[in-house]
Design an enzyme around this catalytic site. Structure first.
Site, short mmCIF file in Angstrom:
data_model
loop_
_atom_site.label_atom_id
_atom_site.label_comp_id
_atom_site.label_asym_id
_atom_site.label_seq_id
_atom_site.Cartn_x
_atom_site.Cartn_y
_atom_site.Cartn_z
N HIS A 10 0.67 -1.21 0.12
CA HIS A 10 0.11 0.04 -0.03
C HIS A 10 0.79 1.16 -0.08
O HIS A 10 2.03 1.08 0.27
CB HIS A 10 -0.75 0.04 1.23
CG HIS A 10 -1.52 -1.13 1.51
ND1 HIS A 10 -3.22 -1.14 1.21
CD2 HIS A 10 -1.47 -2.29 1.87
CE1 HIS A 10 -3.68 -2.41 1.53
NE2 HIS A 10 -2.57 -3.19 2.00
N TYR A 39 -2.10 -1.79 9.15
CA TYR A 39 -0.78 -2.36 8.30
C TYR A 39 0.10 -3.04 9.36
O TYR A 39 0.26 -2.56 10.47
CB TYR A 39 0.15 -1.29 7.47
CG TYR A 39 -0.85 -0.39 6.80
CD1 TYR A 39 -1.39 -0.84 5.53
CD2 TYR A 39 -0.67 1.02 7.12
CE1 TYR A 39 -2.03 -0.31 4.90
CE2 TYR A 39 -1.54 1.80 6.27
CZ TYR A 39 -2.29 1.37 5.02
OH TYR A 39 -3.06 2.14 4.36
N HIS A 115 -2.38 -3.31 -3.60
CA HIS A 115 -3.70 -2.88 -3.13
C HIS A 115 -4.78 -3.10 -4.12
O HIS A 115 -5.87 -3.51 -4.21
CB HIS A 115 -3.79 -1.80 -2.12
CG HIS A 115 -5.06 -1.60 -1.44
ND1 HIS A 115 -5.47 -0.35 -0.88
CD2 HIS A 115 -5.96 -2.38 -1.28
CE1 HIS A 115 -6.66 -0.42 -0.42
NE2 HIS A 115 -7.04 -1.59 -0.50
N LYS A 121 -8.59 1.30 -6.56
CA LYS A 121 -7.54 2.25 -6.05
C LYS A 121 -6.34 2.35 -6.84
O LYS A 121 -5.94 1.33 -7.62
CB LYS A 121 -7.31 2.29 -4.54
CG LYS A 121 -8.47 2.09 -3.69
CD LYS A 121 -8.12 1.93 -2.35
CE LYS A 121 -9.18 1.92 -1.47
NZ LYS A 121 -9.38 2.95 -0.48
N CYS A 123 -3.47 2.92 -5.38
CA CYS A 123 -2.88 2.41 -4.26
C CYS A 123 -2.04 1.10 -4.74
O CYS A 123 -2.95 0.00 -4.98
CB CYS A 123 -3.31 2.23 -3.03
SG CYS A 123 -2.60 1.44 -1.60
#
Length: 133
Positions: A10, A39, A115, A121, A123
């Site tokens: 991420h 995380y 991710h 996303k 990310c």
């Protein structure tokens, strides 16, 4: 012991050059209702690796994948206009590769993902599959 079969990368979705700590992310995540930082590891701009959740704990970083994955977040991911961009410093890239090598020794069956493979996303704002073939 959890059965880990994925390592998911991420970004913090913060502007290039902004220093953010695991403690700050922990605060953000708690404000969103998480018990603690989602995380397992956070990689700072200087290449430092901070521990988040213990690896034995289920993460809170990727819906549908948390129970079988380790989550790594690097600080950055946005340019100065807030657009997705690979902002990783050379120290972050080195630290990320070293951390992933260490995790792969522990979890040899784990595959490496961004991710964005599981959510709509940008990310982590770089192509994980190309970098970790």
């Amino acid at each position: 012991m959890r059965s880990i079969n994925k390592i998911i990368i991420h970004c913090s979705a913060t502007p290039d050059g902004r220093v953010v700590s695991a403690a700050e992310i922990d605060k953000w995540h708690r404000q969103r209702g998480f018990a603690m930082i989602g995380y397992h590891y956070v990689i700072g701009l200087d290449g430092s690796v901070e521990k988040g959740r213990d690896e034995t704990q289920v993460g809170a970083h990727c819906e549908g994948q948390n129970s079988i994955s380790i989550g790594i977040c690097y600080i950055g991911g946005l340019d100065h206009n807030g657009k997705p961009m690979d902002t990783r410093t050379t120290k972050q890239i080195s630290a990320m590769h070293l951390l992933i090598r260490e995790l792969k020794k522990k979890y040899p069956q784990a595959t490496i993902h961004g991710h964005n493979e599981f959510a709509r996303k940008a990310c982590p704002c770089f192509n994980v599959k190309n970098e970790f073939k």
